[in-house]
Design a protein around this motif. Structure first.
Motif, PDB file in Angstrom:
ATOM      1  N   PRO A  31      64.474  52.636  -9.020  1.00 30.90           N
ATOM      2  CA  PRO A  31      65.384  51.979  -7.918  1.00 30.90           C
ATOM      3  C   PRO A  31      66.316  53.016  -7.301  1.00 30.90           C
ATOM      4  CG  PRO A  31      65.110  50.544  -9.679  1.00 30.90           C
ATOM      5  CD  PRO A  31      64.632  51.903 -10.132  1.00 30.90           C
ATOM      6  N   LEU A  32      66.687  52.791  -6.241  1.00 30.85           N
ATOM      7  CA  LEU A  32      67.926  53.382  -5.603  1.00 30.85           C
ATOM      8  C   LEU A  32      69.022  52.490  -5.847  1.00 30.85           C
ATOM      9  CD1 LEU A  32      67.196  54.752  -2.144  1.00 30.85           C
ATOM     10  CD2 LEU A  32      68.447  56.014  -3.783  1.00 30.85           C
ATOM     11  N   TYR A  33      70.033  53.143  -6.646  1.00 27.58           N
ATOM     12  CA  TYR A  33      71.011  52.288  -7.467  1.00 27.58           C
ATOM     13  C   TYR A  33      72.410  52.636  -6.553  1.00 27.58           C
ATOM     14  CZ  TYR A  33      68.262  51.362 -11.367  1.00 27.58           C
ATOM     15  OH  TYR A  33      67.435  50.897 -12.443  1.00 27.58           O
ATOM     16  N   ALA A  34      73.428  51.672  -6.708  1.00 22.84           N
ATOM     17  CA  ALA A  34      74.660  51.902  -6.090  1.00 22.84           C
ATOM     18  C   ALA A  34      75.414  52.680  -7.307  1.00 22.84           C
ATOM     19  CB  ALA A  34      75.377  50.884  -5.806  1.00 22.84           C
ATOM     20  N   TRP A  59      75.255  56.694  -4.105  1.00 22.45           N
ATOM     21  CA  TRP A  59      73.985  56.328  -4.775  1.00 22.45           C
ATOM     22  C   TRP A  59      73.371  57.012  -5.716  1.00 22.45           C
ATOM     23  CZ3 TRP A  59      70.293  59.767  -4.730  1.00 22.45           C
ATOM     24  CH2 TRP A  59      70.410  61.185  -3.948  1.00 22.45           C
ATOM     25  N   ALA A  60      72.360  56.678  -6.632  1.00 21.20           N
ATOM     26  CA  ALA A  60      71.834  57.422  -7.778  1.00 21.20           C
ATOM     27  C   ALA A  60      70.247  56.804  -7.843  1.00 21.20           C
ATOM     28  CB  ALA A  60      72.325  57.061  -8.816  1.00 21.20           C
ATOM     29  N   VAL A  61      69.569  57.717  -8.238  1.00 23.08           N
ATOM     30  CA  VAL A  61      68.101  57.588  -8.618  1.00 23.08           C
ATOM     31  C   VAL A  61      67.386  58.411  -9.663  1.00 23.08           C
ATOM     32  CG1 VAL A  61      67.080  59.349  -6.785  1.00 23.08           C
ATOM     33  CG2 VAL A  61      65.752  57.143  -7.270  1.00 23.08           C
ATOM     34  N   HIS A  62      66.570  57.966 -10.201  1.00 25.33           N
ATOM     35  CA  HIS A  62      65.968  58.498 -11.532  1.00 25.33           C
ATOM     36  C   HIS A  62      64.480  58.732 -11.079  1.00 25.33           C
ATOM     37  CE1 HIS A  62      65.568  59.765 -15.543  1.00 25.33           C
ATOM     38  NE2 HIS A  62      64.449  58.914 -15.493  1.00 25.33           N
ATOM     39  N   ARG A  86      59.369  65.364 -18.093  1.00 27.57           N
ATOM     40  CA  ARG A  86      60.740  65.661 -17.325  1.00 27.57           C
ATOM     41  C   ARG A  86      60.989  64.690 -16.374  1.00 27.57           C
ATOM     42  NH1 ARG A  86      64.235  70.019 -15.930  1.00 27.57           N
ATOM     43  NH2 ARG A  86      65.122  69.931 -13.851  1.00 27.57           N
ATOM     44  N   ALA A  87      62.275  64.476 -16.323  1.00 26.73           N
ATOM     45  CA  ALA A  87      62.773  63.398 -15.416  1.00 26.73           C
ATOM     46  C   ALA A  87      64.414  63.887 -14.724  1.00 26.73           C
ATOM     47  CB  ALA A  87      62.961  61.942 -15.582  1.00 26.73           C
ATOM     48  N   GLU A  88      64.565  63.708 -13.501  1.00 34.76           N
ATOM     49  CA  GLU A  88      65.873  64.050 -12.916  1.00 34.76           C
ATOM     50  C   GLU A  88      66.552  62.637 -12.431  1.00 34.76           C
ATOM     51  OE1 GLU A  88      65.034  66.596  -9.752  1.00 34.76           O
ATOM     52  OE2 GLU A  88      64.833  68.306 -11.012  1.00 34.76           O
ATOM     53  N   THR A  89      67.827  62.720 -12.846  1.00 37.20           N
ATOM     54  CA  THR A  89      68.463  61.674 -12.388  1.00 37.20           C
ATOM     55  C   THR A  89      69.616  62.430 -11.350  1.00 37.20           C
ATOM     56  OG1 THR A  89      68.521  60.501 -14.585  1.00 37.20           O
ATOM     57  CG2 THR A  89      70.345  59.668 -13.040  1.00 37.20           C
ATOM     58  N   SER A  90      69.693  61.753  -9.983  1.00 34.13           N
ATOM     59  CA  SER A  90      70.478  62.403  -8.926  1.00 34.13           C
ATOM     60  C   SER A  90      71.430  61.293  -8.498  1.00 34.13           C
ATOM     61  CB  SER A  90      69.624  62.725  -7.837  1.00 34.13           C
ATOM     62  OG  SER A  90      68.652  63.980  -8.304  1.00 34.13           O
ATOM     63  N   ALA A  91      72.690  61.885  -8.057  1.00 38.00           N
ATOM     64  CA  ALA A  91      73.565  60.964  -7.677  1.00 38.00           C
ATOM     65  C   ALA A  91      74.620  61.759  -6.691  1.00 38.00           C
ATOM     66  CB  ALA A  91      74.401  60.452  -8.649  1.00 38.00           C
ATOM     67  N   ALA A  92      74.814  61.049  -5.605  1.00 36.66           N
ATOM     68  CA  ALA A  92      75.605  61.512  -4.518  1.00 36.66           C
ATOM     69  C   ALA A  92      76.560  60.429  -4.158  1.00 36.66           C
ATOM     70  CB  ALA A  92      74.796  62.105  -3.084  1.00 36.66           C
ATOM     71  N   PHE A  93      77.884  60.859  -3.993  1.00 39.88           N
ATOM     72  CA  PHE A  93      78.891  60.038  -3.574  1.00 39.88           C
ATOM     73  C   PHE A  93      80.010  60.812  -2.984  1.00 39.88           C
ATOM     74  CE2 PHE A  93      79.409  61.885  -7.975  1.00 39.88           C
ATOM     75  CZ  PHE A  93      80.725  62.390  -7.868  1.00 39.88           C
ATOM     76  N   ARG A  94      80.764  59.813  -1.778  1.00 44.20           N
ATOM     77  CA  ARG A  94      81.699  60.376  -1.054  1.00 44.20           C
ATOM     78  C   ARG A  94      83.003  59.743  -0.915  1.00 44.20           C
ATOM     79  NH1 ARG A  94      83.359  59.513   3.887  1.00 44.20           N
ATOM     80  NH2 ARG A  94      82.520  57.657   3.937  1.00 44.20           N
ATOM     81  N   SER A  95      83.955  60.331  -0.659  1.00 43.92           N
ATOM     82  CA  SER A  95      85.332  59.875  -0.515  1.00 43.92           C
ATOM     83  C   SER A  95      85.920  60.695   0.764  1.00 43.92           C
ATOM     84  CB  SER A  95      86.349  59.511  -1.460  1.00 43.92           C
ATOM     85  OG  SER A  95      87.471  59.078  -1.254  1.00 43.92           O
ATOM     86  N   GLY A  96      86.402  59.970   1.855  1.00 45.95           N
ATOM     87  CA  GLY A  96      86.971  61.127   2.978  1.00 45.95           C
ATOM     88  C   GLY A  96      86.117  61.915   3.311  1.00 45.95           C
ATOM     89  N   ASP A  97      86.438  63.496   3.569  1.00 44.84           N
ATOM     90  CA  ASP A  97      85.782  64.311   3.774  1.00 44.84           C
ATOM     91  C   ASP A  97      85.114  65.281   2.737  1.00 44.84           C
ATOM     92  OD1 ASP A  97      88.066  65.570   2.611  1.00 44.84           O
ATOM     93  OD2 ASP A  97      88.641  66.837   4.672  1.00 44.84           O
ATOM     94  N   GLU A 109      68.440  55.365 -18.500  1.00 53.16           N
ATOM     95  CA  GLU A 109      69.595  54.928 -18.911  1.00 53.16           C
ATOM     96  C   GLU A 109      70.505  56.031 -19.581  1.00 53.16           C
ATOM     97  OE1 GLU A 109      66.761  53.806 -22.131  1.00 53.16           O
ATOM     98  OE2 GLU A 109      66.717  53.938 -20.042  1.00 53.16           O
ATOM     99  N   ASP A 110      69.880  57.010 -20.019  1.00 49.47           N
ATOM    100  CA  ASP A 110      70.778  58.103 -20.520  1.00 49.47           C
ATOM    101  C   ASP A 110      71.130  59.206 -19.539  1.00 49.47           C
ATOM    102  OD1 ASP A 110      70.273  57.695 -23.365  1.00 49.47           O
ATOM    103  OD2 ASP A 110      68.452  58.649 -23.418  1.00 49.47           O
ATOM    104  N   GLY A 111      70.146  59.234 -18.313  1.00 50.92           N
ATOM    105  CA  GLY A 111      70.540  60.291 -17.186  1.00 50.92           C
ATOM    106  C   GLY A 111      71.837  59.438 -16.180  1.00 50.92           C
ATOM    107  N   LEU A 112      71.570  58.118 -16.138  1.00 48.12           N
ATOM    108  CA  LEU A 112      72.703  57.487 -15.240  1.00 48.12           C
ATOM    109  C   LEU A 112      74.266  57.474 -16.306  1.00 48.12           C
ATOM    110  CD1 LEU A 112      70.783  54.327 -14.128  1.00 48.12           C
ATOM    111  CD2 LEU A 112      71.635  56.437 -12.774  1.00 48.12           C
ATOM    112  N   ALA A 113      74.057  57.268 -17.404  1.00 47.74           N
ATOM    113  CA  ALA A 113      75.323  57.090 -18.317  1.00 47.74           C
ATOM    114  C   ALA A 113      75.784  58.668 -18.461  1.00 47.74           C
ATOM    115  CB  ALA A 113      74.830  56.726 -19.675  1.00 47.74           C
ATOM    116  N   GLU A 114      75.073  59.708 -18.480  1.00 50.07           N
ATOM    117  CA  GLU A 114      75.584  60.889 -18.704  1.00 50.07           C
ATOM    118  C   GLU A 114      76.225  61.318 -17.341  1.00 50.07           C
ATOM    119  OE1 GLU A 114      76.266  64.728 -20.645  1.00 50.07           O
ATOM    120  OE2 GLU A 114      76.131  62.569 -21.457  1.00 50.07           O
TER     121      GLU A 114
END
Length: 399
Positions: A132-135, A143-146, A154-165, A189-194
């Protein structure tokens, strides 16, 4: 200008909904284990200088066993790999980590573009298995996704987050190796926690729970004490003589010192002292011990060299030692970090014990080899005798 990203974020029942310019809404699923996260101060980490930024981030991540392997000269991009030290066990993760930071007026558009790319990757016809696409609760939006690859290794856990500029983009990839079995993909669960823990420590706060990567899984040798950053001090002109004088009260054999100094390159100077025991002239030498001792210090010319650079060199030496399957490792209670490697030569006649550790920007190596005369052959020196010699050497160098 084509705008593919986010125009509005509203909180609705069941999760975050992101409304794009095409009128469709993207639901971000709240994750029960992701609490509100602090937003890192990119300037405090060394921005806007690319290499300086990566040094600043790595200084925070080194204790989590990530070693810097690549960075951008002109942009804020860094890449790390898990240390060799973290892999020397029967159950370990083999990981890579990438971080990019986007700043300025385009930061919000960049965040939206990253979100859209994640959506498209999840929607395309592919053998990958997306979650899922997580908040991701850092900053104003995240957002984050695994995603697991086709092989399942192999798997990838990716996240992007923003504040201001400022927009952060993180990707953690890899798998888990257990007891020689086939590698399995990094668990969601390991990727998101890390990733959550990494964001927390980058913001200068302590992360709860255990790190996904662990230090060298080796016990301290019972024959070794605790030492105070033992090295061959550069402040003494004749360092080999100083070491010899310090060893004399406790060393059980006569030592023949030989010193060697020189520059290996523009970044490192090498200095060393070598010793060997004298064999008796008696015809019957059964039971006599023969020992050699070599102390080498690789001194950084740049005394301000970042700790993570020296730690990476030490990790490379550990990797070299680990290629010998007969080598056993012990933790070393001296310097900033280090290890002791114990091994027999292929003929089984020589016991070698080697300590390598870091003292500030320098690396120290102590090698002790020995055997015992047994008729016309030699038997390896008992390990406890080699450990006694190492203990005396480390004690003398700590004085």
């Amino acid at each position: 200008m084509i705008v593919v990203g986010l125009l509005l974020a509203v909180l609705a029942a069941g999760g975050w909904f992101l409304t794009r310019d095409d009128g469709e809404a993207t639901a971000l699923t709240p994750h029960p284990d992701l609490a509100e996260l602090p937003f890192p101060d990119v300037e405090a980490l060394g921005a806007p200088d690319g290499p300086g930024f990566c040094d600043g981030v790595t200084a925070v991540l080194t204790h989590r066993q990530y070693l810097l392997r690549r960075y951008g000269e002109e942009n804020l991009f860094c890449g790390w790999e898990s240390s060799v030290a973290s892999r020397l066990s029967d159950d370990f993760h083999l990981l890579d980590l990438e971080l990019s930071v986007h700043q300025g007026e385009a930061a919000a558009d960049q965040y939206a573009s990253l979100l859209r790319s994640a959506e498209l990757r999840r929607e395309r016809d592919s053998p990958e298995t997306p979650g899922p696409l997580y908040a991701f609760p850092a900053g104003e939006e995240g957002w984050a996704v695994h995603i697991t690859d086709e092989s399942g290794s192999r798997a990838e856990t990716s996240a992007a987050f923003r504040s201001g500029d400022t927009t952060f983009e993180l990707t953690l990839g890899g798998g888990r190796q257990r007891d020689g079995a086939e590698r399995t993909a990094l668990a969601e669960e390991d990727g998101l926690a890390e990733l959550a823990a990494i964001v927390t420590v980058l913001a200068g706060e302590d992360a709860p729970g255990e790190a996904l990567l662990t230090p060298l899984a080796a016990e301290r040798h019972p024959g070794l004490g605790t030492y105070d950053n033992p090295s061959l001090t550069a402040e003494v002109t004749d360092r080999c003589t100083a070491l010899t004088d310090a060893l004399k009260p406790t060393w059980p054999v006569r030592l023949e010192p030989t010193g060697e100094a020189g520059e290996l390159n523009a970044e490192v100077r090498q200095f060393g002292c070598g010793y060997s025991s004298e064999m008796s002239s008696s015809a019957d030498r059964d039971g006599e011990e023969w020992l050699t001792l070599a102390v080498i210090v690789w001194e950084a010319v740049d005394r301000e060299r970042p700790d993570h650079v020296t730690a990476g060199i030490l990790d490379g030496l550990l990797e070299s030692d680990s290629q010998n399957e007969s080598t056993r490792f012990h933790a070393l209670p001296s310097g900033d970090d280090g290890f002791v490697a114990v091994r027999l030569d292929p003929d089984g006649e020589l016991q070698t014990l080697q300590a390598r550790y870091r003292v500030g920007p320098d690396i120290v190596q102590i090698t002790i080899s020995g055997s015992v005369v047994d008729g016309y052959a030699r038997a390896p020196l008992p390990e406890e005798r080699a450990v006694e010699a190492l203990d005396r050497t480390l004690t003398a160098m700590s004085g």
